[in-house]
Design an enzyme around this catalytic site. Sequence first.
Site, PDB file in Angstrom:
ATOM      1  N   PHE A  76       1.546  -8.738   4.928  1.00 19.89           N
ATOM      2  CA  PHE A  76       0.219  -8.702   4.300  1.00 19.89           C
ATOM      3  C   PHE A  76       0.300  -8.640   2.784  1.00 19.89           C
ATOM      4  O   PHE A  76      -0.678  -8.940   2.091  1.00 19.89           O
ATOM      5  CB  PHE A  76      -0.606  -7.525   4.842  1.00 19.89           C
ATOM      6  CG  PHE A  76      -0.374  -6.211   4.156  1.00 19.89           C
ATOM      7  CD1 PHE A  76       0.615  -5.347   4.584  1.00 19.89           C
ATOM      8  CD2 PHE A  76      -1.152  -5.832   3.071  1.00 19.89           C
ATOM      9  CE1 PHE A  76       0.826  -4.123   3.947  1.00 19.89           C
ATOM     10  CE2 PHE A  76      -0.961  -4.621   2.426  1.00 19.89           C
ATOM     11  CZ  PHE A  76       0.046  -3.766   2.871  1.00 19.89           C
ATOM     12  N   LYS A  77       1.450  -8.256   2.244  1.00 18.26           N
ATOM     13  CA  LYS A  77       1.591  -8.153   0.789  1.00 18.26           C
ATOM     14  C   LYS A  77       1.233  -9.477   0.089  1.00 18.26           C
ATOM     15  O   LYS A  77       0.772  -9.473  -1.042  1.00 18.26           O
ATOM     16  CB  LYS A  77       3.019  -7.760   0.413  1.00 18.26           C
ATOM     17  CG  LYS A  77       3.548  -6.482   1.071  1.00 18.26           C
ATOM     18  CD  LYS A  77       2.803  -5.248   0.643  1.00 18.26           C
ATOM     19  CE  LYS A  77       3.551  -3.944   0.868  1.00 18.26           C
ATOM     20  NZ  LYS A  77       3.740  -3.527   2.260  1.00 18.26           N
ATOM     21  N   ASP A  78       1.458 -10.605   0.778  1.00 19.71           N
ATOM     22  CA  ASP A  78       1.144 -11.909   0.169  1.00 19.71           C
ATOM     23  C   ASP A  78      -0.338 -12.046  -0.182  1.00 19.71           C
ATOM     24  O   ASP A  78      -0.690 -12.714  -1.151  1.00 19.71           O
ATOM     25  CB  ASP A  78       1.490 -13.047   1.139  1.00 19.71           C
ATOM     26  CG  ASP A  78       2.991 -13.224   1.316  1.00 19.71           C
ATOM     27  OD1 ASP A  78       3.732 -13.097   0.320  1.00 19.71           O
ATOM     28  OD2 ASP A  78       3.414 -13.510   2.454  1.00 19.71           O
ATOM     29  N   LEU A 112      -0.659 -10.228  -3.496  1.00 23.11           N
ATOM     30  CA  LEU A 112       0.287 -10.599  -4.559  1.00 23.11           C
ATOM     31  C   LEU A 112       0.159 -12.066  -4.970  1.00 23.11           C
ATOM     32  O   LEU A 112       0.411 -12.409  -6.125  1.00 23.11           O
ATOM     33  CB  LEU A 112       1.720 -10.267  -4.146  1.00 23.11           C
ATOM     34  CG  LEU A 112       2.062  -8.799  -4.455  1.00 23.11           C
ATOM     35  CD1 LEU A 112       3.280  -8.335  -3.677  1.00 23.11           C
ATOM     36  CD2 LEU A 112       2.277  -8.590  -5.952  1.00 23.11           C
TER      37      LEU A 112
END
Length: 460
Positions: free
Chosen positions: A111-113, A116
């Site tokens: 989920f960081k994408d 970011l």
Amino acid sequence: MQFISTRGQAPQTSFSDVLLAGLAPDGGLYLPQSWPQFSSDEIAAFKGQRYQDVAFTILSRFTAGSFRDGELREAIEAAYVDFDAPQIAPLVDIGNGHYLLELFHGPTLAFKDIALQVLGQLFSRALARRGGRATIVAATSGDTGSAAIAALGGLPNINVFVMHPKGRVSEVQRLQMTTSAHANVHNIALEGSFDDAQGIVKSLFADTAFASDISLTAVNSINFARIAAQCVYYFTATAALGKPATFVVPTGNFGDIFAGEAASRMGLDVARLVIATNANDIMARALNEGLYAAGASHATLSPSMDIQVASNFERALFEASNRDADWTVAAMNDFAASRRLALPPGVLQALRARYSAYASDDTETRAAIAAVHKETGRIIDPHTAVGVAAARRLGKTPSPVVVLSTAHPAKFPEAVTQAIGSPPPEPRRLAGMKNLPERLEILGNQPALIKQFISSRLAG
Ligand SMILES: *Cc1c(COP(=O)(O)O)cnc(C)c1O
């Protein structure tokens, strides 16, 4: 929109300054001076809209004064080009009123994408305008590192230093970081835990001469831009369901679940926010026992959540104290000195009105992977499984239960194999990675060593 620090000693500042700084100069975390508000009609109208359009509507309230509408639209469109699911964050019904909100369809499969990629797009635009260079130092428990590299690798005037705890991330997670061919990407395997890495990042900021000399910035979830981008899927999921949901959030640094609090403070009707932790259960203990106390960090099957000190909890504490910066400073100083903080009754009551918390160990994590596989044929990753395990303990709820599915199972084939006897199929994004050369530096757990390494890479 102007931003203030949770510690009350930093001047108010704009979104682009918040984005480029990461941490406030008084050591606090930035929050909007007041939360933008959305009416229930506006929220209902998100149903059926493209994810990018909802993201624009929400983010534009934060970026006003820093980015023109056209720039923000362009940045958001570019951010989500390389996602495998056209809905960006699809909601999947797994039966009995439970849903998975799949947040792992971006370039690095976690989920960081989602945040970011937006941050990288905005960052390069803000930096081009300000001029000069930026040095990003990121502590990662496994997924922020690769997502930061995917978002910022190869950009001009930016150097990215990523510090992961040596031997404490999965092989896929490590390879996703260390096989980057971009010359502006520098990997550090720290001989310590994630908390040690996060502590070093904070100490680099505290050395203000060093920090300003290298234009240090943070892209960890202490950077408010990430929280802003993560609010969006709470809105889209609720609009899709057409009623308030209980969100169960696999939690480490408290960023993702705080984005749920942010959404609710912006007018979204949220039934409940459920903190799901692994054996690193500091947040579950804080909520259930009223004592926020860091212990030793344990290696688990869900390494991205092997975190003791949950940085973003400071934001929730600031809000729960009715934005009492003096109390927040004193509380954070106490905690820094003694590694424990007894939560005052008023603060605890405010937190419990919004949050519940459950911790699950590796046995329960494996059982949740196996159960979901047996019942639905789906393979979930061990972090999502910690969420599913917590969701199953809620019993019957009047609201739909949405578990945030934070990573693709192929990032954790060992854990999946332990649970269901065979690894998940390998997606195209990971194919061939094992044959690429790795670049990383193993460094001891001392800020001075990290500083030296950063200075020598920037000089070279
Ligand atoms: C980072 C991460 C988490 C924890 O999110 P926080 O915002 O740190 O609480 C959970 N699952 C996965 C897969 C992650 O990468």
